[in-house]
Design an enzyme around this catalytic site. Structure first.
Site, PDB file in Angstrom:
ATOM      1  N   ARG A 168      -9.649  22.464   8.485  1.00  0.00           N
ATOM      2  CA  ARG A 168     -10.597  22.800   9.540  1.00  0.00           C
ATOM      3  C   ARG A 168     -10.363  24.211  10.094  1.00  0.00           C
ATOM      4  NH1 ARG A 168     -12.130  18.666   7.716  1.00  0.00           N
ATOM      5  NH2 ARG A 168     -13.135  16.914   8.786  1.00  0.00           N
ATOM      6  N   GLU A 211     -11.163  19.891  17.977  1.00  0.00           N
ATOM      7  CA  GLU A 211     -11.732  20.465  16.746  1.00  0.00           C
ATOM      8  C   GLU A 211     -13.072  21.145  17.027  1.00  0.00           C
ATOM      9  OE1 GLU A 211     -13.801  21.112  13.280  1.00  0.00           O
ATOM     10  OE2 GLU A 211     -14.370  19.267  14.307  1.00  0.00           O
ATOM     11  N   SER A 232     -15.990  14.450  14.514  1.00  0.00           N
ATOM     12  CA  SER A 232     -14.635  14.339  15.066  1.00  0.00           C
ATOM     13  C   SER A 232     -14.465  15.353  16.193  1.00  0.00           C
ATOM     14  CB  SER A 232     -13.595  14.636  13.987  1.00  0.00           C
ATOM     15  OG  SER A 232     -13.732  13.768  12.908  1.00  0.00           O
TER      16      SER A 232
HETATM   17  N1  EPU Z   1      -8.705   4.626  12.261  1.00  0.00           N
HETATM   18  C1  EPU Z   1      -8.339   3.955  13.406  1.00  0.00           C
HETATM   19  N2  EPU Z   1      -9.246   3.790  14.390  1.00  0.00           N
HETATM   20  C2  EPU Z   1     -10.501   4.257  14.278  1.00  0.00           C
HETATM   21  C3  EPU Z   1     -10.896   4.917  13.101  1.00  0.00           C
HETATM   22  C4  EPU Z   1      -9.973   5.104  12.110  1.00  0.00           C
HETATM   23  O1  EPU Z   1      -7.212   3.525  13.548  1.00  0.00           O
HETATM   24  O2  EPU Z   1     -11.279   4.061  15.239  1.00  0.00           O
HETATM   25  C5  EPU Z   1      -7.716   4.810  11.192  1.00  0.00           C
HETATM   26  C6  EPU Z   1      -7.972   3.872  10.046  1.00  0.00           C
HETATM   27  O3  EPU Z   1      -6.759   3.381   9.559  1.00  0.00           O
HETATM   28  C7  EPU Z   1      -8.603   4.749   8.992  1.00  0.00           C
HETATM   29  C8  EPU Z   1      -7.954   6.089   9.268  1.00  0.00           C
HETATM   30  O4  EPU Z   1      -7.773   6.120  10.686  1.00  0.00           O
HETATM   31  O5  EPU Z   1      -8.335   4.270   7.726  1.00  0.00           O
HETATM   32  C9  EPU Z   1      -8.787   7.275   8.854  1.00  0.00           C
HETATM   33  O6  EPU Z   1     -10.075   7.141   9.434  1.00  0.00           O
HETATM   34  P1  EPU Z   1     -11.353   7.865   8.818  1.00  0.00           P
HETATM   35  O7  EPU Z   1     -11.453   7.577   7.372  1.00  0.00           O
HETATM   36  O8  EPU Z   1     -12.529   7.535   9.641  1.00  0.00           O
HETATM   37  O9  EPU Z   1     -10.984   9.419   8.895  1.00  0.00           O
HETATM   38  P2  EPU Z   1     -10.453  10.340  10.080  1.00  0.00           P
HETATM   39  O10 EPU Z   1      -9.112  10.854   9.672  1.00  0.00           O
HETATM   40  O11 EPU Z   1     -10.521   9.684  11.403  1.00  0.00           O
HETATM   41  C10 EPU Z   1     -11.403  12.517   8.959  1.00  0.00           C
HETATM   42  C11 EPU Z   1     -12.293  13.661   9.299  1.00  0.00           C
HETATM   43  C12 EPU Z   1     -13.749  13.240   9.273  1.00  0.00           C
HETATM   44  C13 EPU Z   1     -14.073  12.705   7.890  1.00  0.00           C
HETATM   45  C14 EPU Z   1     -13.137  11.529   7.584  1.00  0.00           C
HETATM   46  C15 EPU Z   1     -13.321  10.987   6.192  1.00  0.00           C
HETATM   47  C16 EPU Z   1     -11.006  15.102  10.768  1.00  0.00           C
HETATM   48  C17 EPU Z   1     -10.862  15.672  12.140  1.00  0.00           C
HETATM   49  N3  EPU Z   1     -11.963  14.200  10.618  1.00  0.00           N
HETATM   50  O12 EPU Z   1     -11.523  11.546  10.008  1.00  0.00           O
HETATM   51  O13 EPU Z   1     -14.534  14.388   9.488  1.00  0.00           O
HETATM   52  O14 EPU Z   1     -15.428  12.279   7.791  1.00  0.00           O
HETATM   53  O15 EPU Z   1     -11.773  11.978   7.697  1.00  0.00           O
HETATM   54  O16 EPU Z   1     -12.725  11.800   5.262  1.00  0.00           O
HETATM   55  O17 EPU Z   1     -10.264  15.491   9.881  1.00  0.00           O
HETATM   56  C18 EPU Z   1     -15.544  15.675  11.233  1.00  0.00           C
HETATM   57  O18 EPU Z   1     -14.717  16.552  11.008  1.00  0.00           O
HETATM   58  O19 EPU Z   1     -16.443  15.833  12.114  1.00  0.00           O
HETATM   59  C19 EPU Z   1     -15.487  14.416  10.499  1.00  0.00           C
HETATM   60  C20 EPU Z   1     -16.285  13.384  10.784  1.00  0.00           C
END
Ligand code: EPU
Length: 335
Positions: A163, A331, A236
């Protein structure tokens, strides 16, 4: 060409009611001279693409907003295995990804259904489901607003990181007007993300095409992330924080369910997990809250002010710091 006291409500996905003191749009290269003149006059311009990562913290933005609206997609070069596609900065990202997938140009499918414009994609190096845009970018074309020269820069020189890019901290004189992508003609799906791989039967996996992958990612995203048309948000709100191995071991000893990923600088923690375990998931505070299906997404239930968003984000940040000793970095781009 300049408009005064222009409402930006329709130009930011949070739906914040902010007025820009000055506002102009870039439609094509014939606007470059005017933009440079404006830049010289104002010292800086706030460049807006889809407004899907920008948070207007005040009712009035005293500066000048430049919205990038140029359009056009073309194949610059191709051979049997690869294709270089150039897209104007003002193209809508999700439409551009679909355009590529429909033609069998592979690489962008895991980045389907992300809000915003092509020009914004390198700025924050958008990423999802195991892919980041930096890996697909060939070069970025920009206008140096300080001298009027058109320049291009290779991906290797853009300081890309999680990012992050050269445009995050400096180089505000560089106005990105198009981005060129190196895409592949042979489809090798990236199924590294469990949520994606688990969403597919063996049969579906064998018949997978770029377009089918694009549709699958869209389905996965839509199941977790709110539609900006009904619930304002900027995706995010925080970055996933990176901590040392020692700090991670100490946190894991306290709660072994903590979600983490390997990272070159230590261990990356799931900010969504931390926020959820501080009790914010699905909780509403006035007009704002953290989304019920993805705790990392701050939502505007309607009528929220930028100030309310910033105050609530501070509360989330402080609570995570108190409970886990982890500093969350915002972010989104606060202005
Ligand atoms: N999780 C929780 N609680 C929640 C949601 C998720 O505990 O409410 C845990 C779960 O274990 C899940 C893990 O976090 O498996 C990862 O969650 P998720 O796949 O939704 O990904 P993220 O790390 O929360 C990042 C990016 C997203 C992107 C997703 C998918 C960042 C800041 N965000 O989110 O990007 O879509 O991975 O690859 O790195 C964005 O930047 O606007 C964005 C949406």
């Amino acid at each position: 060409m300049t408009e005064f006291d222009k409402s930006l409500k329709e130009y930011n996905t949070f739906g914040l009611d902010c007025t820009a003191r000055e506002y102009l749009e870039l439609h094509d290269e014939s606007d470059f001279d005017y933009v440079c003149k404006k830049y010289a006059e104002r010292g800086a311009l706030l460049v807006l693409g889809g407004g899907s990562n920008t948070v207007f913290t005040n009712r009035v933005f005293e500066g000048c907003v430049l919205r990038v609206c140029n359009r056009g997609i073309s194949v610059v070069k191709e051979d049997d295995t690869q294709v270089i596609v150039r897209a104007a900065a003002g193209e809508v990202w999700r439409e551009f990804v679909l355009w590529c997938c429909q033609r069998g140009y592979c690489g962008l499918e895991n980045l389907a259904a992300i809000y915003g414009t092509v020009g914004a994609s390198p700025v924050q190096n958008i990423g999802a489901y195991g892919v980041q845009v930096a890996d697909l970018i060939e070069e970025v074309e920009y206008l140096d607003m300080s001298c009027g020269a058109k320049k291009r820069i290779k991906a290797a020189d853009c300081d890309f990181d999680y990012r992050f890019s050269r445009w995050k901290k400096a180089n505000k004189n560089e106005l990105i007007y198009s981005v060129s992508f190196r895409l592949q003609k042979k489809f090798v799906p990236n199924l590294s993300y469990a949520a994606v791989a688990n969403n597919m039967s063996e049969k579906e996996r064998e018949a997978l095409t770029p377009l089918a992958m694009c549709n699958l990612i869209t389905k996965v995203r839509n199941s977790k992330l709110p539609d900006v048309a009904t619930l304002g948000n900027v995706g995010s709100f925080f970055k996933n924080p990176v901590v040392s191995k020692e700090q991670f071991e100490a946190l894991k000893a306290k709660d072994e369910t903590i979600v983490s990923f390997d990272d070159k600088n230590g261990v990356k923690l799931s900010a969504a997990w931390l926020i959820e375990h501080c009790g914010f998931k699905g909780k509403r505070f006035g007009n704002v809250g953290m989304h019920e299906k993805q705790a990392l997404v701050l939502v505007n239930y309607g009528g929220a002010s930028g100030r309310e968003i910033v105050d609530f984000a501070s509360l989330v940040k402080e609570t995570v710091l108190q409970n886990y000793g982890v500093n969350l970095e915002i972010e989104a781009h606060l202005v």
